[in-house]
Design an enzyme around this catalytic site. Structure first.
Site, PDB file in Angstrom:
ATOM      1  N   LYS A 171      33.879  38.733  34.523  1.00 32.04           N
ATOM      2  CA  LYS A 171      33.122  39.585  35.447  1.00 32.04           C
ATOM      3  C   LYS A 171      31.656  39.568  35.041  1.00 32.04           C
ATOM      4  O   LYS A 171      31.314  39.819  33.884  1.00 32.04           O
ATOM      5  CB  LYS A 171      33.684  41.005  35.398  1.00 32.04           C
ATOM      6  N   CYS A 203      36.762  43.666  41.800  1.00 33.57           N
ATOM      7  CA  CYS A 203      36.294  45.019  42.051  1.00 33.57           C
ATOM      8  C   CYS A 203      34.917  45.027  42.712  1.00 33.57           C
ATOM      9  O   CYS A 203      34.702  44.426  43.742  1.00 33.57           O
ATOM     10  CB  CYS A 203      36.327  45.787  40.725  1.00 33.57           C
ATOM     11  N   GLU A 218      42.956  43.571  38.679  1.00 37.87           N
ATOM     12  CA  GLU A 218      41.923  43.539  37.643  1.00 37.87           C
ATOM     13  C   GLU A 218      42.437  44.167  36.342  1.00 37.87           C
ATOM     14  O   GLU A 218      43.073  45.222  36.355  1.00 37.87           O
ATOM     15  CB  GLU A 218      40.689  44.309  38.130  1.00 37.87           C
TER      16      GLU A 218
END
Length: 341
Positions: free
Chosen positions: A131, A165, A48
């Site tokens: 995200k 994540c 990430e």
């Protein structure tokens, strides 16, 4: 038709970026791409926000201090989707004939997003996604994605998807991705190992736990990749400040490949070590697992539960009935091809 009769070698990385230096980080990353390709991998995954590095300063500094010290540098080293830095990665994927999946900080105008890109072995971007909800204080840096960011890439090596994540803590995201018949999933993490307490999740073990649960709930091969917090990170973010050093633990690297049934397929690397792990995968094993339970098919109850996803993108500006400000992947690929001719 979904093809499961596919076998290939895949690679998971744990790599420390050159903090807030996109050019140097990509140069280092290309070395990993080359190594993975030379070892026979058809896909290599990175963590990430690997480019230009996860913004740990939002945790080690107070908001104003971090903004004054780091934010302009982070902004300048964030990647535009159609920028020359992204095209270096596209070129590396093509030169080494390997699929590349990586997280990066995307700059779009004056805004930033925690994004991931999937590039095929010809150098073409298959998808770019953001995200959907930056976690906690990440929201001081980056904006949110939309429903249209939940998508997969259908390729000759399988149906590939990726999330980041703590998106893996969201059951509805997991269900949505599984319902798109994802076969290979990249689980991207920043390389984080905070000092834990009763009120704080133990991040390092949770990364593997959530990734394993994701693999079992979706019956995908799940590739776990991350950054690494090394001495360079501690010097960059903490200096000699003992209070800051106490916040940012050394290591945090995770590279693993997990079967659709939840089996770890690799010997892990030391968490403070950079490197690549590999596994040979056979997508037929997804069918074996789904024959036992398929939560998005015969093991579901659509008469009771139904997930509704709003995938309509919302344009920021509409001028003369034309949508402005939304750069298409197709335009980036066309520009890349024209420059390479």
């Amino acid at each position: 038709m979904i093809n499961y009769d596919i076998q290939l070698k895949v690679a998971a990385t744990q790599m420390e970026p050159v903090w807030y230096d996109a050019d140097a980080t990509i140069t280092k990353m290309i070395g990993f791409i080359k190594e993975a390709s030379e070892n026979g991998a058809k896909l290599v995954a990175f963590g990430e926000c690997l480019i230009p590095g996860y913004f740990f300063h939002v945790f080690t500094d107070n908001v104003f201090e971090g903004w004054m010290k780091h934010d302009l540098n982070l902004m300048k080293n964030s990647l535009e989707l159609d920028g020359p830095e992204m095209k270096r990665i596209m070129k590396a994927a093509r030169d080494y004939s390997i699929y590349v999946v990586t997280g990066y900080v995307e700059r779009d105008g004056g805004s930033r997003y925690m994004s991931e890109v999937i590039i095929d072995d010809s150098g073409k971007i298959l998808l770019n996604r953001r995200k959907f909800k930056p976690t906690h204080i990440e929201r001081t840096i980056c904006g949110e994605g939309m429903g249209s960011d939940f998508k997969v890439a259908k390729t000759p090596i399988g149906i590939i998807g990726t999330t980041e994540c703590w998106e893996h803590t969201q059951p509805l995201i997991t269900y949505a991705m599984g319902a798109m018949n994802e076969q290979i999933h990249v689980s991207a993490w920043p390389g984080i190992h905070w000092v834990s307490d009763d009120y704080l999740m133990e991040c390092y073990n949770s990364c593997l736990t959530f990734s394993r649960v994701y693999a079992m709930q979706t019956q995908t091969y799940t590739i776990v990749s991350s950054g690494v917090v090394g001495e360079a990170a501690k010097k960059f973010f903490c200096g000699d400040n003992p209070d800051k050093i106490a916040l940012l633990n050394h290591g945090g690297g995770i590279a693993q490949i997990i079967s659709p049934g939840g089996t770890y397929l690799c010997e892990p690397l030391p968490e403070d070590e950079e490197g690549i792990v590999y596994a040979d995968i056979d997508l037929n094993n997804i069918l074996v697992t789904k024959s036992f339970l398929d939560p998005h098919g015969q093991y579901s109850r659509p008469d009771i539960f139904c997930l509704n996803i709003n995938k309509d993108p919302k344009p920021r500006t509409v001028v003369k009935n034309e949508v402005e400000g939304d750069l298409s992947v197709e335009a980036v690929n066309k520009s890349f091809e024209e420059e390479e001719e």
